[in-house]
Design an enzyme around this catalytic site. Structure first.
Site, mmCIF file in Angstrom:
data_model
loop_
_atom_site.group_PDB
_atom_site.id
_atom_site.type_symbol
_atom_site.label_atom_id
_atom_site.label_comp_id
_atom_site.label_asym_id
_atom_site.label_seq_id
_atom_site.Cartn_x
_atom_site.Cartn_y
_atom_site.Cartn_z
ATOM 1 N N TRP A 102 32.928 -15.411 25.687
ATOM 2 C CA TRP A 102 31.603 -15.903 25.854
ATOM 3 C C TRP A 102 30.659 -15.562 24.622
ATOM 4 O O TRP A 102 29.835 -16.320 24.188
ATOM 5 C CB TRP A 102 30.968 -15.272 27.012
ATOM 6 C CG TRP A 102 31.719 -15.775 28.244
ATOM 7 C CD1 TRP A 102 32.425 -15.037 29.184
ATOM 8 C CD2 TRP A 102 31.647 -16.988 28.690
ATOM 9 N NE1 TRP A 102 32.994 -15.859 30.297
ATOM 10 C CE2 TRP A 102 32.631 -17.325 29.969
ATOM 11 C CE3 TRP A 102 31.281 -18.267 28.558
ATOM 12 C CZ2 TRP A 102 32.833 -18.399 30.650
ATOM 13 C CZ3 TRP A 102 31.629 -19.456 29.036
ATOM 14 C CH2 TRP A 102 32.219 -19.477 30.167
ATOM 15 N N ASP A 172 23.863 -11.417 27.067
ATOM 16 C CA ASP A 172 24.283 -12.234 28.222
ATOM 17 C C ASP A 172 24.811 -11.181 29.322
ATOM 18 O O ASP A 172 25.730 -10.424 29.023
ATOM 19 C CB ASP A 172 25.615 -13.007 27.846
ATOM 20 C CG ASP A 172 26.187 -13.735 28.730
ATOM 21 O OD1 ASP A 172 25.747 -13.572 29.940
ATOM 22 O OD2 ASP A 172 27.141 -14.599 28.156
ATOM 23 N N LYS A 196 27.878 -15.486 39.292
ATOM 24 C CA LYS A 196 28.673 -14.461 39.439
ATOM 25 C C LYS A 196 28.048 -13.454 40.449
ATOM 26 O O LYS A 196 28.819 -12.885 41.170
ATOM 27 C CB LYS A 196 28.717 -13.762 37.882
ATOM 28 C CG LYS A 196 28.902 -14.771 36.779
ATOM 29 C CD LYS A 196 30.407 -15.066 36.634
ATOM 30 C CE LYS A 196 31.038 -16.297 35.909
ATOM 31 N NZ LYS A 196 30.576 -16.313 34.547
#
Ligand code: PLP
Length: 360
Positions: A102, A172, A196
């Site tokens: 990511w 993030d 999530k």
């Protein structure tokens, strides 16, 4: 009802209480005579939902007043573009720590628009640790410093934040948002895709310091402009109305459980049950160095691919699903987000013990 324990990394388990509440309100929300899905986003009923969701984010995360809370679309991945377009407005430069897929994706996207200084990387050991950072390698003139704070795929987490001085820290937090307390004031911007730990896919939470927005690049599409969304209360266009509604139910669920701090204690307990078992197991082994282990995503392997596959298959038959590891790590990964109860983790460990006894 036979709900399984779902260890998916995302979209992931939601609290059953939230699903039941949504079910109850599905056809008719309160006295609105319609479903939330059918409502105008400009209606009084919907305004109460989105404003209530924002108020709960502010309360649960102790968001200071000089930060905007936005509900956006395009997933966490759109933030990889929005961040450079909006924040890299002085020197067109950022620093980034490469701790996995990511962060790499965020880096590649930023590189399309600005200069990116890769401060450090843990690619040499399949991202199984968080690199030690030397502030001497940081760019003094970076517009922001970027980290992926919890690495969903590799199961690592920053436990110490880099000291970036006046350079805004951007993180993030997709796979750790509201799983533990975070001091928002230490960051310029935080973001998290909801699927999530916060709700269904389709909405992304962004928390951004006011002074960092309103200076976007000229090429910035209107839908990628934080200021536009901030000035319009996340309703410049039709927001993902139903996803925000379910997110609000999740936030109410967190509050009823005593807030983020209370969940943090439960999450620590859950992670400890699993890591303690892994540390003494002769069959299973955690893949991350102990000091950088995530509370939310726990990758592990047996060292034998055939046995890994058998474990994933047998676990599924026992009602423990989505334990297959990411294709780049192999083995297994248990994502144990807020909605996963202690009993779910205990059931997994009990199953692992049984599997170990039968397969030595
Ligand atoms: C899942 C994930 C993303 C990507 O989110 P999308 O909503 O699928 O774009 C980004 N960062 C992290 C840490 C993630 O876990």
């Amino acid at each position: 009802m036979s709900r399984v324990y779902n260890f998916s990394a995302g979209p992931s388990m939601l609290p059953v209480e939230v699903l039941e509440r949504a079910q109850k309100e599905m056809v008719e929300y309160g006295s609105a005579g319609m479903s939330v899905m059918e409502m105008s986003h400009r209606s009084k009923d919907y305004e109460a939902i989105i404003q209530g969701a924002e108020a709960l984010v502010r309360e649960l995360m102790h968001v200071p007043d000089n930060y905007k809370v936005l509900f956006l679309q395009g997933g966490g991945s759109s933030q990889f573009t929005m961040i450079p377009m909006n924040l890299a407005n002085k020197n067109k430069k950022c620093d980034i720590v490469i701790t996995g897929q990511w962060a790499k994706k965020a880096c590649q996207e930023a590189e399309r628009y600005i200069t990116v200084n890769k401060v450090a990387s843990s690619a040499d050991k399949t991202f199984s640790y968080i690199p030690k950072l030397d502030p001497a390698t940081f760019s003094k003139d970076a517009d922001y410093f970027y980290i992926c704070m919890n690495n969903t795929i590799y199961g690592t987490k920053f436990k110490e934040l880099p000291d970036t001085g006046n350079v805004p820290l951007v993180a993030d937090i997709s796979s750790m948002v509201m799983s533990e307390e975070i001091d928002v004031s230490k960051f310029g911007l935080l973001f998290a895709g909801a699927q999530k730990n916060l709700g269904p896919a389709g909405v992304t939470l962004v928390i951004v310091r006011e002074d960092l927005i309103g200076n976007e690049m000229d090429i910035t599409p209107v839908m990628f402009n934080y200021k536009i969304h901030a000035d319009n209360g996340s309703m410049y266009n039709t927001p993902p109305t139903y996803a925000i509604y379910v997110l609000k139910l999740v936030l109410e669920w967190i509050k009823e459980r005593g807030g983020v701090k209370a969940l943090q204690e439960i999450n620590k307990k859950k992670a400890k049950i699993l890591y303690d078992y892994l540390d003494q197991s002769a069959l299973f082994k955690g893949t991350v160095v102990p000091e950088d282990r995530s509370l939310m995503n726990v990758p592990f392997v047996t060292g034998d691919e055939t046995l890994d596959a058998k474990f994933v298959k047998d676990a599924k038959e026992a009602g423990l699903v989505n334990l297959k590891g990411h294709r780049t790590v192999g083995g297994m990964r248990a994502s144990i987000y807020n909605a996963m109860p202690v009993e779910g983790v205990q059931a997994l460990v009990d199953f692992m013990k049984k599997f170990e006894a039968e397969n030595k």
